[in-house]
Design a protein around this motif. Structure first.
Motif, PDB file in Angstrom:
ATOM      1  N   LYS A   1     -12.763 -12.078  25.185  1.00 55.68           N
ATOM      2  CA  LYS A   1     -11.807 -11.302  25.660  1.00 55.68           C
ATOM      3  C   LYS A   1     -12.003 -11.877  27.214  1.00 55.68           C
ATOM      4  O   LYS A   1     -12.945 -12.677  28.101  1.00 55.68           O
ATOM      5  CB  LYS A   1     -12.818  -9.704  26.309  1.00 55.68           C
ATOM      6  CG  LYS A   1     -11.792  -9.276  26.707  1.00 55.68           C
ATOM      7  CD  LYS A   1     -12.445  -7.913  26.755  1.00 55.68           C
ATOM      8  CE  LYS A   1     -11.522  -6.383  27.930  1.00 55.68           C
ATOM      9  NZ  LYS A   1     -10.794  -6.081  26.725  1.00 55.68           N
ATOM     10  N   ILE A   2     -10.790 -12.103  28.070  1.00 56.77           N
ATOM     11  CA  ILE A   2     -11.068 -12.741  29.452  1.00 56.77           C
ATOM     12  C   ILE A   2     -10.763 -11.578  29.881  1.00 56.77           C
ATOM     13  O   ILE A   2     -10.819 -10.635  30.082  1.00 56.77           O
ATOM     14  CB  ILE A   2      -9.701 -13.297  29.563  1.00 56.77           C
ATOM     15  CG1 ILE A   2      -9.118 -15.221  28.497  1.00 56.77           C
ATOM     16  CG2 ILE A   2      -9.227 -13.784  31.015  1.00 56.77           C
ATOM     17  CD1 ILE A   2      -8.300 -15.514  28.557  1.00 56.77           C
ATOM     18  N   THR A   3     -12.047 -11.579  30.670  1.00 58.03           N
ATOM     19  CA  THR A   3     -12.365 -11.150  31.228  1.00 58.03           C
ATOM     20  C   THR A   3     -12.690 -10.827  33.746  1.00 58.03           C
ATOM     21  O   THR A   3     -12.314 -10.074  34.283  1.00 58.03           O
ATOM     22  CB  THR A   3     -14.211 -10.461  32.081  1.00 58.03           C
ATOM     23  OG1 THR A   3     -14.894 -11.749  31.999  1.00 58.03           O
ATOM     24  CG2 THR A   3     -14.729 -10.048  30.489  1.00 58.03           C
ATOM     25  N   GLU A   4     -12.184 -11.837  33.894  1.00 61.40           N
ATOM     26  CA  GLU A   4     -11.045 -12.075  34.753  1.00 61.40           C
ATOM     27  C   GLU A   4     -10.083 -13.258  35.358  1.00 61.40           C
ATOM     28  O   GLU A   4     -10.537 -14.278  34.449  1.00 61.40           O
ATOM     29  CB  GLU A   4     -12.108 -12.167  36.177  1.00 61.40           C
ATOM     30  CG  GLU A   4     -13.621 -11.538  36.294  1.00 61.40           C
ATOM     31  CD  GLU A   4     -14.815 -11.594  37.490  1.00 61.40           C
ATOM     32  OE1 GLU A   4     -15.702 -11.043  38.018  1.00 61.40           O
ATOM     33  OE2 GLU A   4     -13.972 -12.533  38.091  1.00 61.40           O
TER      34      GLU A   4
ATOM     35  N   VAL B   1     -11.182  -7.165  38.548  1.00 58.03           N
ATOM     36  CA  VAL B   1     -11.478  -5.807  38.144  1.00 58.03           C
ATOM     37  C   VAL B   1     -10.795  -5.681  36.872  1.00 58.03           C
ATOM     38  O   VAL B   1     -10.131  -6.010  36.803  1.00 58.03           O
ATOM     39  CB  VAL B   1     -10.647  -4.569  38.818  1.00 58.03           C
ATOM     40  CG1 VAL B   1     -11.934  -4.533  39.863  1.00 58.03           C
ATOM     41  CG2 VAL B   1      -9.571  -4.582  39.303  1.00 58.03           C
ATOM     42  N   LEU B   2     -10.961  -4.733  35.656  1.00 61.95           N
ATOM     43  CA  LEU B   2     -10.729  -4.304  34.199  1.00 61.95           C
ATOM     44  C   LEU B   2      -9.232  -3.568  34.816  1.00 61.95           C
ATOM     45  O   LEU B   2      -9.607  -2.979  35.678  1.00 61.95           O
ATOM     46  CB  LEU B   2     -11.522  -4.309  33.388  1.00 61.95           C
ATOM     47  CG  LEU B   2     -12.127  -5.215  32.835  1.00 61.95           C
ATOM     48  CD1 LEU B   2     -13.245  -4.453  31.655  1.00 61.95           C
ATOM     49  CD2 LEU B   2     -11.411  -6.631  32.043  1.00 61.95           C
TER      50      LEU B   2
ATOM     51  N   LYS C   1     -12.311 -16.003  33.654  1.00 64.69           N
ATOM     52  CA  LYS C   1     -13.913 -15.517  32.846  1.00 64.69           C
ATOM     53  C   LYS C   1     -13.769 -15.237  31.696  1.00 64.69           C
ATOM     54  O   LYS C   1     -12.714 -14.170  31.842  1.00 64.69           O
ATOM     55  CB  LYS C   1     -15.114 -15.006  34.170  1.00 64.69           C
ATOM     56  CG  LYS C   1     -15.031 -14.880  35.334  1.00 64.69           C
ATOM     57  CD  LYS C   1     -16.500 -13.787  36.003  1.00 64.69           C
ATOM     58  CE  LYS C   1     -16.588 -14.944  37.356  1.00 64.69           C
ATOM     59  NZ  LYS C   1     -18.032 -14.638  37.008  1.00 64.69           N
ATOM     60  N   ALA C   2     -14.755 -15.384  30.691  1.00 67.56           N
ATOM     61  CA  ALA C   2     -14.415 -14.669  29.306  1.00 67.56           C
ATOM     62  C   ALA C   2     -16.168 -14.656  28.725  1.00 67.56           C
ATOM     63  O   ALA C   2     -16.702 -14.893  29.450  1.00 67.56           O
ATOM     64  CB  ALA C   2     -13.466 -15.512  28.754  1.00 67.56           C
TER      65      ALA C   2
END
Lengths: 165, 130
Positions: free
Chosen positions: A8-11, A161-162, A19-20
């Motif tokens: 998952k890519i988070t940022e 943020v997600l 970021k992942a």
């Protein structure tokens, strides 16, 4: 199996940083051979995961007009092994993006400890030629959707943020 | 203002980082491809590291000229033509073209790209302390 080495890519900040995360699981077949009785996430796949994180960053910045191919790893250092149960937190930060190539600095953290760091250079292929089917921008866009990259956003103060949090 | 030695050190570090070569391999006469093993993507990497080390911009094709070998005006029968040599002199004043001009075979073109050539180029781009 899909050749996707991030979960998952988070940022995501266009042209700057992505970021992942990658969760390491004993459900992954290759860990039973690498190594028998001593499962360790192969460092080459950590490179691949960081290259995918950085590759998305470079590809998106250019509007997916070019194929982005891992071309060179000038430096890579690994400080301890990643094992089943670990979550690797990958960060790719753009050093430069030029017409014919790009470089990112990548780090991998596990539980707040620096696990690996590396420099990654990509070639940007504008004439896809024989590799067209592998480099279709639509394929990358589909993969990005799977990875949730369109679900993350940046808030006003610069933090990320997600979208659903 | 850097001295010539400081410039040489920065170039050496840039080449060591980009090409994974040892300190003692980066001598002025070393050719980038033949002696230090540079391949195509390495030239992009070298340019970036030089830009960073010296805080300069190196326009694409200025240090490592492109499209010379594919131009029929510049190259014929595996050699640079007179017009090709003039183009080289124009575009690569920092390269040592004298010896090359005696027998300008395309196959020897890569040997122009030496550590010394990079030093000459950088010294033409930054102010050097005497």
């Amino acid at each position: 199996m899909r050749w996707i080495w991030i979960d998952k890519i988070t940022e995501f900040e266009s042209g700057r940083r992505a970021k992942a995360i990658k969760n390491v699981s004993l459900a992954e077949d290759h860990l039973h051979d690498h190594f028998a009785g001593n499962p360790v996430m192969p460092n080459s796949l950590i490179v691949e995961g960081l290259a995918q994180t950085g590759g998305v960053l470079v590809g998106e910045y250019g509007g997916f007009a070019a194929g982005v191919v891992l071309a060179k790893l000038p430096r890579a250092e690994f400080y301890f092994p990643a094992v089943p149960g670990d979550t690797l937190h990958y960060t790719a930060e753009v050093e430069y993006i030029k017409n014919d190539g790009a470089m990112v600095n990548g780090t991998s953290y596990i539980g707040g400890r620096l696990q690996a760091e590396m420099e990654i250079i990509f070639a940007q292929i504008h004439d896809h030629g024989a590799a067209t089917s592998l480099l279709k921008p639509e394929s990358l866009a589909y993969t990005m959707k799977l990875l949730g990259v369109f679900d993350v956003d940046r808030i006003v103060d610069g933090r990320f943020v997600l979208a659903d949090s | 203002m850097p001295t010539k030695d400081e410039i040489a050190d920065k170039i050496k570090n840039s080449l060591m980082d980009a090409l994974g070569v040892d300190d003692d391999e980066v001598v002025p006469e070393a050719t980038l491809s033949g002696d230090l093993g540079a391949e195509s993507i390495d030239f992009l990497d070298i340019v970036f590291r030089l830009e960073k080390a010296f805080d300069i911009k190196i326009p694409r094709g200025e240090l490592f000229p492109e499209n010379l070998l594919t131009d029929a005006n510049f190259v014929a029968d595996g050699k640079f033509t007179d017009s090709g040599m003039n183009e080289l002199r124009e575009r690569m004043p920092f390269a040592d073209l004298e010896e090359f001009a005696e027998n300008p075979e395309v196959s020897k073109f890569g040997d122009l790209f030496t550590v010394q050539m990079i030093s000459n180029y950088i010294e033409s781009k930054v102010d050097v302390e005497d």
